[in-house]
Design a protein around this motif. Structure first.
Motif, PDB file in Angstrom:
ATOM      1  N   ARG A 115      -0.049   3.236  -3.077  1.00  0.00           N
ATOM      2  CA  ARG A 115       1.198   3.980  -3.273  1.00  0.00           C
ATOM      3  C   ARG A 115       0.909   5.445  -3.602  1.00  0.00           C
ATOM      4  N   GLN A 116       1.592   6.330  -2.900  1.00  0.00           N
ATOM      5  CA  GLN A 116       1.482   7.767  -3.101  1.00  0.00           C
ATOM      6  C   GLN A 116       0.077   8.313  -2.859  1.00  0.00           C
ATOM      7  N   CYS A 117      -0.698   7.626  -2.032  1.00  0.00           N
ATOM      8  CA  CYS A 117      -1.944   8.208  -1.531  1.00  0.00           C
ATOM      9  C   CYS A 117      -1.572   8.976  -0.261  1.00  0.00           C
ATOM     10  N   PHE A 118      -1.112  10.188  -0.447  1.00  0.00           N
ATOM     11  CA  PHE A 118      -0.431  10.929   0.605  1.00  0.00           C
ATOM     12  C   PHE A 118      -1.296  11.232   1.824  1.00  0.00           C
ATOM     13  N   ASN A 119      -2.623  11.191   1.670  1.00  0.00           N
ATOM     14  CA  ASN A 119      -3.510  11.559   2.772  1.00  0.00           C
ATOM     15  C   ASN A 119      -4.010  10.366   3.581  1.00  0.00           C
ATOM     16  N   ILE A 120      -3.524   9.173   3.259  1.00  0.00           N
ATOM     17  CA  ILE A 120      -3.861   7.986   4.047  1.00  0.00           C
ATOM     18  C   ILE A 120      -3.214   8.099   5.429  1.00  0.00           C
ATOM     19  N   GLN A 121      -3.998   7.879   6.478  1.00  0.00           N
ATOM     20  CA  GLN A 121      -3.488   7.924   7.844  1.00  0.00           C
ATOM     21  C   GLN A 121      -3.768   6.607   8.561  1.00  0.00           C
ATOM     22  N   ASP A 122      -3.387   6.545   9.823  1.00  0.00           N
ATOM     23  CA  ASP A 122      -3.474   5.289  10.568  1.00  0.00           C
ATOM     24  C   ASP A 122      -4.889   4.733  10.633  1.00  0.00           C
ATOM     25  N   ASP A 123      -5.898   5.605  10.657  1.00  0.00           N
ATOM     26  CA  ASP A 123      -7.275   5.109  10.749  1.00  0.00           C
ATOM     27  C   ASP A 123      -7.659   4.311   9.500  1.00  0.00           C
ATOM     28  N   ALA A 124      -7.067   4.648   8.360  1.00  0.00           N
ATOM     29  CA  ALA A 124      -7.323   3.874   7.144  1.00  0.00           C
ATOM     30  C   ALA A 124      -6.743   2.470   7.260  1.00  0.00           C
ATOM     31  N   ILE A 125      -5.603   2.342   7.903  1.00  0.00           N
ATOM     32  CA  ILE A 125      -4.993   1.036   8.118  1.00  0.00           C
ATOM     33  C   ILE A 125      -5.862   0.195   9.048  1.00  0.00           C
ATOM     34  N   ASP A 126      -6.477   0.835  10.028  1.00  0.00           N
ATOM     35  CA  ASP A 126      -7.404   0.119  10.907  1.00  0.00           C
ATOM     36  C   ASP A 126      -8.534  -0.506  10.100  1.00  0.00           C
TER      37      ASP A 126
END
Length: 203
Positions: A115-126
């Protein structure tokens, strides 16, 4: 000598030096550590967690603004990571998960909050979907940079999810609602303030 749970919430003046002494003294017994709001801590504390603790199952790190990707990557690759069941990284703004070693063993991790890790992008979800397939609870609310592609990846990989929080992930559209319908065990879903998802999509 038998300390298993350590909660030091909101001790904003505690330092890495003090934490090092505490963690080393209890390295072989600690199973739960909550350092939320200890804003003076840096990656040095996370390095000690990695090097010293052997039985850690639950780790809560909230509002640690000085912690970086490197520190988090060290935790995820720690010897105790095989035991880790819950990990909370609320408002750890510098985290992207891009420096994480791709050879992870997080099969027991059932709850992850970014939550509120604003710099997380789609590659992190991968990465999450590849190494954390047993997640039951995932909170990625306020991660504004995520897209429909991230939700699509989640729906194909995290088939044990029961609780998913996508609040304020503003770019999500009706495409995400279609993807979410594929999650067979989903019990609770939060998409409040995802204004691009229409009412008709849920109907």
């Amino acid at each position: 000598r038998n300390l298993r749970v350590l909660v030091l919430k909101s001790l904003s003046n505690i330092t890495d030096r003090s934490m090092t002494r505490i963690l080393k003294k209890n390295a072989y017994t600690l199973e739960v550590v909550n350092l939320s709001g200890c804003r003076g801590l840096t990656d040095l504390t996370l390095y000690v967690l990695r090097d010293e603790l052997v039985r850690l199952r639950k780790l809560y790190l909230t509002d640690l603004y000085k912690v970086s990707d490197d520190g988090v990557s060290k935790v995820l690759n720690a010897p105790f990571s095989k035991r880790l069941q819950e990990l909370t990284l609320w408002s750890v703004h510098r985290v992207t998960l891009r420096e994480v070693n791709v050879d992870l063993d997080l099969k027991r991790l059932s709850s992850l909050s970014l939550r509120q890790c604003f710099n997380i992008q789609d590659d992190a979800i991968d990465l999450i979907c590849k190494f954390m397939r047993n997640l039951v609870n995932l909170n990625i609310s306020y991660c504004h940079k995520l897209s429909d592609n991230a939700v699509d990846t989640i729906s194909k990989s995290l088939l044990k999810l029961k609780f998913l929080n996508l609040q304020y992930v503003r770019s999500l559209t009706d495409r995400s609602s279609e993807s979410l319908a594929r999650l067979p065990l989903l019990e609770a879903l939060n998409v409040s303030f995802c204004k691009e998802i229409s009412e008709n999509a849920f109907i």
